[in-house]
Design an enzyme around this catalytic site. Structure first.
Site: not given
Ligand code: C5P
Length: 298
Positions: A10, A136
């Site tokens: 993506k 995501d």
């Molecule tokens: O959700 P995911 O594990 O992919 O996110 C990785 C990191 O990115 C999270 O630990 C956070 O630090 C950051 N993040 C965030 N806000 C979001 C998505 C991700 O702060 N909406």
């Protein structure tokens, strides 16, 4: 039983960060678009246990791999499943690249195991499981193009626009998403949110306006630490891209082109320092990537 499928990368055509939430995540709005750079996943059921194999040496094959987490999540929630699975990942999408490769793999495993283990889960239910794995992941089971809100998991599918061409330039180093978010300082003054404008241009397939409106709130932070990102953007624009932007938290930069000949010529003329170039197209329908067994289930 076996099943094989491809999972796409993506890009984020726009990424607006509203604020930091109490749970540590950031409230955002983003326009997600799948592009035709794909990994392949081969699954085979086995008597018990989850085994991951990967053709890329740098990728973990233990229970920390998001594909393994996806399989283990379903096993934990559906104790009636008396099966295991061997999952082979054949990677083309670079990792730590802002292209959602690992999230797409996890989504592919959810879709495939739903079928192989006959769980009968709807896309919406799979998206809810996906949200437990990463922000995501729900996008990859929902639609090839969608507006994401919340931490990215609240999705509104968007009508696909005409075909366009996306040149991905990966500088060859990964970037940690959480470190980029940590460095983000959101100004308290209310900033403009251009996502609805971007969406309008997208729906009209007005690629020159779309190109001018691409934006990503995380990009300035990443450029500050890695100035090469700006140099890649400049080169994409000078080679005729209608817009160029960092995808997600990076490290990939993409350029968009309405014309395939111009996109090919940009790829051929790109002066690079050993960077990886991928010329892709927007995916308009899940049927471009997923096999019938996934498309028609349940
Ligand atoms: O959700 P995911 O594990 O992919 O996110 C990785 C990191 O990115 C999270 O630990 C956070 O630090 C950051 N993040 C965030 N806000 C979001 C998505 C991700 O702060 N909406």
């Amino acid at each position: 039983m076996k099943l094989a499928l491809r999972t796409a990368a993506k890009i984020n055509l726009g990424l607006h960060i509203h604020r930091k939430r109490d749970d540590g995540y950031h409230e955002l709005e983003t326009l997600f678009q799948m592009v035709s750079l794909c990994d392949r996943i081969e699954l085979e059921t086995r008597p018990s246990g989850v085994i991951i194999e990967c053709d890329q040496p740098g990728i973990p094959t233990d229970e920390t791999n998001l594909a393994a987490k996806a399989a283990n999540l379903l096993l934990a929630r559906f104790p009636k499943v008396k099966s295991g699975v061997r999952i082979r990942l054949i990677k083309k999408i670079p990792s730590g690249a802002g292209l959602g490769g690992g999230s797409g793999n996890a989504a592919g495993v959810l879709l495939a195991l739903n079928r192989l283990w006959e769980l009968g889960l709807t896309r919406r239910e799979l998206a809810e499981y996906g949200a437990e794995l990463g922000s995501d992941v729900p996008f990859f089971v929902t639609a090839p193009c969608a507006l994401g809100r919340g931490r990215g998991e609240i999705l509104e599918p968007v009508e696909p626009c005409k075909k366009f061409y996306v040149l991905l330039v990966n500088p060859g180093f990964p970037i940690s998403t959480s470190s980029v978010y940590k460095a983000l300082k959101i100004k308290l003054t209310k900033r403009e949110n251009h996502i609805s404008i971007l969406r309008k241009f997208f729906e009209k397939s007005d690629f020159s306006s779309l190109g001018e409106s691409l934006y990503n709130d995380l990009e300035p932070i990443v450029i500050k630490e890695f100035p090469v990102i700006q140099a890649i953007k400049n080169q994409l624009i000078s080679l005729g891209a209608q817009g160029a932007l960092l995808s997600g938290s990076g490290s990939t930069v993409f350029g968009i082109f309405a014309d395939s000949v111009q996109a090919q010529s940009a790829r051929d003329r790109f002066q690079n320092d050993g960077w990886d170039l991928f010329l892709t197209e927007n995916i308009r329908n899940f049927s471009e990537v997923f096999p019938e067994e996934i498309l028609n289930y349940p």
